[in-house]
Design an enzyme around this catalytic site. Structure first.
Site, PDB file in Angstrom:
ATOM      1  N   ASP A  67      -2.383  53.612   4.476  1.00 46.55           N
ATOM      2  CA  ASP A  67      -2.429  52.278   3.570  1.00 46.55           C
ATOM      3  C   ASP A  67      -3.673  53.460   2.280  1.00 46.55           C
ATOM      4  O   ASP A  67      -4.108  54.305   2.600  1.00 46.55           O
ATOM      5  CB  ASP A  67      -3.164  51.173   3.201  1.00 46.55           C
ATOM      6  CG  ASP A  67      -4.462  51.584   3.966  1.00 46.55           C
ATOM      7  OD1 ASP A  67      -5.045  53.027   4.951  1.00 46.55           O
ATOM      8  OD2 ASP A  67      -5.588  50.946   5.260  1.00 46.55           O
ATOM      9  N   ASN A 135     -12.174  41.279  10.693  1.00 50.11           N
ATOM     10  CA  ASN A 135     -11.328  40.428  10.511  1.00 50.11           C
ATOM     11  C   ASN A 135      -9.625  40.266  10.378  1.00 50.11           C
ATOM     12  O   ASN A 135      -8.907  39.355  10.693  1.00 50.11           O
ATOM     13  CB  ASN A 135     -11.112  39.639   9.049  1.00 50.11           C
ATOM     14  CG  ASN A 135     -10.333  40.532   7.706  1.00 50.11           C
ATOM     15  OD1 ASN A 135     -10.495  41.692   8.360  1.00 50.11           O
ATOM     16  ND2 ASN A 135     -10.673  40.402   6.744  1.00 50.11           N
ATOM     17  N   HIS A 137      -7.908  42.103  10.255  1.00 47.57           N
ATOM     18  CA  HIS A 137      -6.321  43.356   9.971  1.00 47.57           C
ATOM     19  C   HIS A 137      -5.634  44.527  10.424  1.00 47.57           C
ATOM     20  O   HIS A 137      -7.049  45.557  11.253  1.00 47.57           O
ATOM     21  CB  HIS A 137      -6.697  43.192   7.879  1.00 47.57           C
ATOM     22  CG  HIS A 137      -7.283  44.422   7.649  1.00 47.57           C
ATOM     23  ND1 HIS A 137      -8.828  44.077   7.165  1.00 47.57           N
ATOM     24  CD2 HIS A 137      -7.760  46.112   8.110  1.00 47.57           C
ATOM     25  CE1 HIS A 137      -9.926  45.482   7.132  1.00 47.57           C
ATOM     26  NE2 HIS A 137      -9.577  46.343   8.159  1.00 47.57           N
ATOM     27  N   GLU A 142      -5.324  41.766   5.209  1.00 46.58           N
ATOM     28  CA  GLU A 142      -5.642  41.032   5.357  1.00 46.58           C
ATOM     29  C   GLU A 142      -5.178  40.208   6.301  1.00 46.58           C
ATOM     30  O   GLU A 142      -4.068  39.906   5.712  1.00 46.58           O
ATOM     31  CB  GLU A 142      -6.211  40.618   4.145  1.00 46.58           C
ATOM     32  CG  GLU A 142      -6.900  42.188   2.949  1.00 46.58           C
ATOM     33  CD  GLU A 142      -8.404  42.573   4.024  1.00 46.58           C
ATOM     34  OE1 GLU A 142      -8.579  42.233   5.212  1.00 46.58           O
ATOM     35  OE2 GLU A 142      -9.707  43.271   3.641  1.00 46.58           O
TER      36      GLU A 142
END
Ligand code: GLP
Length: 263
Positions: A67, A135, A137, A142
């Protein structure tokens, strides 16, 4: 899934580097998928150390990063391109032209399509290395990301923005979006290796390994892949229900492999 629980984050880095070494011993022209974040820094240090001690070469290797922040040019100190150069590429024998990081400043649809096409042209990724967000990801997929998603722009959650704030100066522009390989893109890799360290990852690690497959925990999608290794330190493994079983699977698999080698 093979789950390896290490005593420390240093041992985690060593184990992960050994895994990468084995892949490159089998295929010197392997295509690696690479993550950013704090966790892989010790892995990259170990790989640089191995390279400096002639244990590994990246001469024939091609890489694709997961990313990049939207809005940051490659030479921005907080761009993932700068991160990769600083922590790995500048210190090993890789040809920079074979290292790919999605563009954070291009037209998003075109950049995404080009990136997918480049991965395909390289005949896919042999080993995709991943970290995990608090979280759940992976890359910047996400929670709520489609499990069938491809490379695209994602809006970052507040939790991720808070986690990553530490890398930016006060008043400095902090991107709120990122271009990321999709979950389906990641799952197409021939092999996956995920690393997680520290107690802040324990909830996400439990959801990934022992929870149900759900876009609420994007990393749980790894359960669908046939060749996955997860290396976590004891702190990140603290909430797992079956740590003893995972350790036993590992030692018995190793015994079996050793017996087969001797035959
Ligand atoms: C970023 C990256 C992820 C990485 C995550 C966790 O959000 N996009 O690929 O897994 O950070 O990073 P850390 O290792 O710093 O906790």
């Amino acid at each position: 899934m093979q789950i390896i629980i290490t005593k420390s984050s240093q041992e985690l880095a060593y184990c992960a580097a050994q895994h990468v070494r084995k892949v490159l011993e089998k295929n010197a022209n392997a295509v690696l998928g690479l993550p950013t974040g704090t966790t892989p820094i010790t892995l990259y240090k170990q790989l640089v150390h191995d390279y400096q001690n002639d244990k590994i070469s990246f001469n024939g290797v091609t890489t694709f990063n997961l990313d990049e922040y939207v809005g940051l040019p490659p030479d921005h100190p907080q761009s993932y391109r700068s991160f990769m150069n600083r922590h790995l590429f500048d210190h090993i024998d890789i040809e920079l032209s074979r290292t790919h990081v999605p563009s954070g400043t291009g037209t998003s649809t075109e950049t995404a399509q080009t990136y997918e096409a480049q991965i395909k042209a390289a005949d896919g990724i042999d080993l995709q290395i991943l970290g995990i967000g608090r979280n759940g990801h992976i890359g910047f997929n996400e929670p709520s990301s489609s499990l069938g998603s491809r490379t695209r722009v994602k809006t970052l959650t507040t939790a991720t923005l808070i986690d990553n704030k530490r890398f930016f100066h006060t008043n400095e522009f902090q991107p709120t979006m990122a271009i990321t390989m999709g979950i389906a893109t990641i799952l197409e890799s021939r092999e996956l290796l995920l690393i997680a360290s520290g107690s802040s990852k324990a909830i996400a690690v439990r959801a990934m390994i022992e929870g149900s497959i759900s876009s609420s925990c994007p990393a749980s999608a790894l359960q669908q892949h046939a060749k996955v290794t997860i290396i976590v330190d004891q702190e990140a493994a603290a909430l797992l229900s079956h740590p003893e079983y995972y350790q036993r699977v590992r030692s018995e698999t190793e015994k079996l492999r050793e017996q087969e080698r001797v035959k």
